[in-house]
Write a protein that holds these residues in place. Structure first.
Motif, short mmCIF file in Angstrom:
data_model
loop_
_atom_site.label_atom_id
_atom_site.label_comp_id
_atom_site.label_asym_id
_atom_site.label_seq_id
_atom_site.Cartn_x
_atom_site.Cartn_y
_atom_site.Cartn_z
N ALA A 34 80.10 44.12 44.57
CA ALA A 34 78.80 43.57 44.19
C ALA A 34 78.12 42.92 45.39
O ALA A 34 76.91 43.11 45.61
CB ALA A 34 78.96 42.57 43.06
N VAL A 35 78.87 42.19 46.19
CA VAL A 35 78.31 41.54 47.38
C VAL A 35 77.81 42.59 48.37
O VAL A 35 76.71 42.46 48.93
CB VAL A 35 79.35 40.61 48.03
N VAL A 36 78.58 43.66 48.57
CA VAL A 36 78.17 44.72 49.49
C VAL A 36 76.88 45.38 48.99
O VAL A 36 75.97 45.64 49.77
CB VAL A 36 79.30 45.76 49.66
N LEU A 37 76.80 45.65 47.69
CA LEU A 37 75.59 46.26 47.15
C LEU A 37 74.37 45.36 47.31
O LEU A 37 73.27 45.83 47.61
CB LEU A 37 75.80 46.63 45.68
N ILE A 38 74.56 44.06 47.11
CA ILE A 38 73.44 43.11 47.28
C ILE A 38 72.98 43.10 48.74
O ILE A 38 71.79 43.11 49.02
CB ILE A 38 73.85 41.72 46.79
N ILE A 39 73.94 43.11 49.67
CA ILE A 39 73.58 43.13 51.09
C ILE A 39 72.83 44.41 51.44
O ILE A 39 71.82 44.37 52.15
CB ILE A 39 74.85 42.96 51.96
N LEU A 40 73.31 45.54 50.93
CA LEU A 40 72.61 46.81 51.19
C LEU A 40 71.20 46.80 50.60
O LEU A 40 70.26 47.31 51.22
CB LEU A 40 73.41 47.98 50.62
#
Length: 49
Positions: free
Chosen positions: A19-25
């Motif tokens: 989820a954190v990676v998707l938010i950063i992307l």
């Protein structure tokens, strides 16, 4: 029971990381779109009136 809790916690950690990676992307994508001036999504969806 202990093994099941550990597996569940492992799954929660990976879901959180994903989820954190998707938010950063998403933030990077929106930033690049803003810099390139390509943020007018409504114009692409709505036909010219």
């Amino acid at each position: 029971m202990g093994k099941r809790k550990r597996k569940n916690r492992n799954t929660q950690i990976w879901v959180s990381i994903g989820a954190v990676v998707l938010i950063i992307l998403l933030i990077l994508w929106l930033t690049m779109a803003d810099l390139w001036g390509d943020t007018d999504v409504a114009a692409a969806v709505m036909p010219m009136l």
